[in-house]
Design a protein around this motif. Sequence first.
Motif, PDB file in Angstrom:
ATOM      1  N   SER A   1     -11.868  10.057   1.459  1.00 23.14           N
ATOM      2  CA  SER A   1     -12.300  11.452   1.470  1.00 23.14           C
ATOM      3  C   SER A   1     -11.542  12.300   0.458  1.00 23.14           C
ATOM      4  O   SER A   1     -11.892  13.444   0.230  1.00 23.14           O
ATOM      5  N   GLU A   2     -10.502  11.746  -0.135  1.00 18.89           N
ATOM      6  CA  GLU A   2      -9.823  12.442  -1.215  1.00 18.89           C
ATOM      7  C   GLU A   2     -10.589  12.196  -2.510  1.00 18.89           C
ATOM      8  O   GLU A   2     -11.056  11.097  -2.766  1.00 18.89           O
ATOM      9  N   PRO A   3     -10.717  13.206  -3.346  1.00 17.00           N
ATOM     10  CA  PRO A   3     -11.512  13.039  -4.563  1.00 17.00           C
ATOM     11  C   PRO A   3     -10.839  12.122  -5.565  1.00 17.00           C
ATOM     12  O   PRO A   3      -9.612  12.114  -5.683  1.00 17.00           O
TER      13      PRO A   3
ATOM     14  N   ARG B   1      -7.110   8.110   0.242  1.00 21.12           N
ATOM     15  CA  ARG B   1      -8.146   7.944   1.267  1.00 21.12           C
ATOM     16  C   ARG B   1      -9.476   8.220   0.607  1.00 21.12           C
ATOM     17  O   ARG B   1      -9.574   8.980  -0.356  1.00 21.12           O
TER      18      ARG B   1
ATOM     19  N   GLN C   1     -14.274  20.330  -1.616  1.00 19.32           N
ATOM     20  CA  GLN C   1     -13.811  20.839  -0.335  1.00 19.32           C
ATOM     21  C   GLN C   1     -15.032  20.990   0.568  1.00 19.32           C
ATOM     22  O   GLN C   1     -16.141  21.221   0.106  1.00 19.32           O
TER      23      GLN C   1
ATOM     24  N   ALA D   1     -13.054  17.417  -7.944  1.00 21.98           N
ATOM     25  CA  ALA D   1     -12.438  18.146  -6.835  1.00 21.98           C
ATOM     26  C   ALA D   1     -13.536  18.530  -5.863  1.00 21.98           C
ATOM     27  O   ALA D   1     -14.676  18.789  -6.267  1.00 21.98           O
TER      28      ALA D   1
ATOM     29  N   ALA E   1      -6.831   8.186  -5.371  1.00 23.09           N
ATOM     30  CA  ALA E   1      -7.306   8.593  -4.044  1.00 23.09           C
ATOM     31  C   ALA E   1      -6.729   7.664  -2.996  1.00 23.09           C
ATOM     32  O   ALA E   1      -7.047   6.488  -2.933  1.00 23.09           O
TER      33      ALA E   1
ATOM     34  N   ALA F   1      -6.305  16.308  -8.773  1.00 25.41           N
ATOM     35  CA  ALA F   1      -6.950  15.032  -8.456  1.00 25.41           C
ATOM     36  C   ALA F   1      -6.760  14.030  -9.587  1.00 25.41           C
ATOM     37  O   ALA F   1      -6.636  12.826  -9.365  1.00 25.41           O
TER      38      ALA F   1
END
Length: 275
Positions: free
Chosen positions: A21-23, A19, A30, A28, A17, A12
């Motif tokens: 929702s990406e960290p 998007r 999930q 990090a 990021a 990361a």
Amino acid sequence: MRCLLFALIMIAGLASAARASEPPPGIAWQGDFIQGGLVIGVAQPGITLRLGGHAVPVAPDGHFVFGFGRDEAASVPLQIDYGDGRSISLALPVEQRQYHIQRIDGLPEVQVTPPPEVLDRIKRENEKIAAVRARGTPNLDFLQGWIWPAKGTVSGVYGSQRILNGHPKQPHYGLDIAAPKGTPVVATTDGVVVLAEPDLYYTGGTVIIDHGMGVTAAYLHMQTVLVKAGQRVRQGEQIGTVGATGRATGPHLDWRVNWFDVRIDPQRLLPKLRS
């Protein structure tokens, strides 16, 4: 899981990021970015987090967890402060869901609204439950993963709602498992019992277990309660038996999971049943 999350932190940190929702760098995670979903992550030292109106506790080793409620908005703000003057604000996208709504008319009023003489009791019991869910202990038992709390048939799911005689009732926030009275109920993961009551008005025999960082699990309508408050239990250890106590129409276990006052869909945490 811990090694995986720490490895993801390094990844990361090397990319922005793309998007929400990406960290972001230094974090990090999930999990399920969906109504009723739970997200587990790790942050680098010095980072603090705030999700909407909630401060997100971060453990000394960087682990954190947060969740989304049944009616969570499609976008939730997450504030990340790095402790060195830098901060990032993300709009986390939350997948929306459709829930089953059932209308039932012509019921006797006593089945729709509790009698006035029990309202004080209900208020006291609700306050006791809210108090144990508000505590955020530093335990990390939720990292262990989850097992099914009882053997039986799924008879009710998270998010469904009944409208009785035209009055919308509170949505169902748990997973109902129908089974004969006396069927063993086990702890779904390690934790500490923070509430053990044999006879609450709505939920009868009730146990709540603290799994750390605001994550609690409740076991409702049990015939017998075999643990006491303050007791540490292990995953798979029996804590009671299935019953039909409280406001229940038949023997079943109602199992619920919270992140503080946010209601999580417990079925999304479990391994799928084999046919």
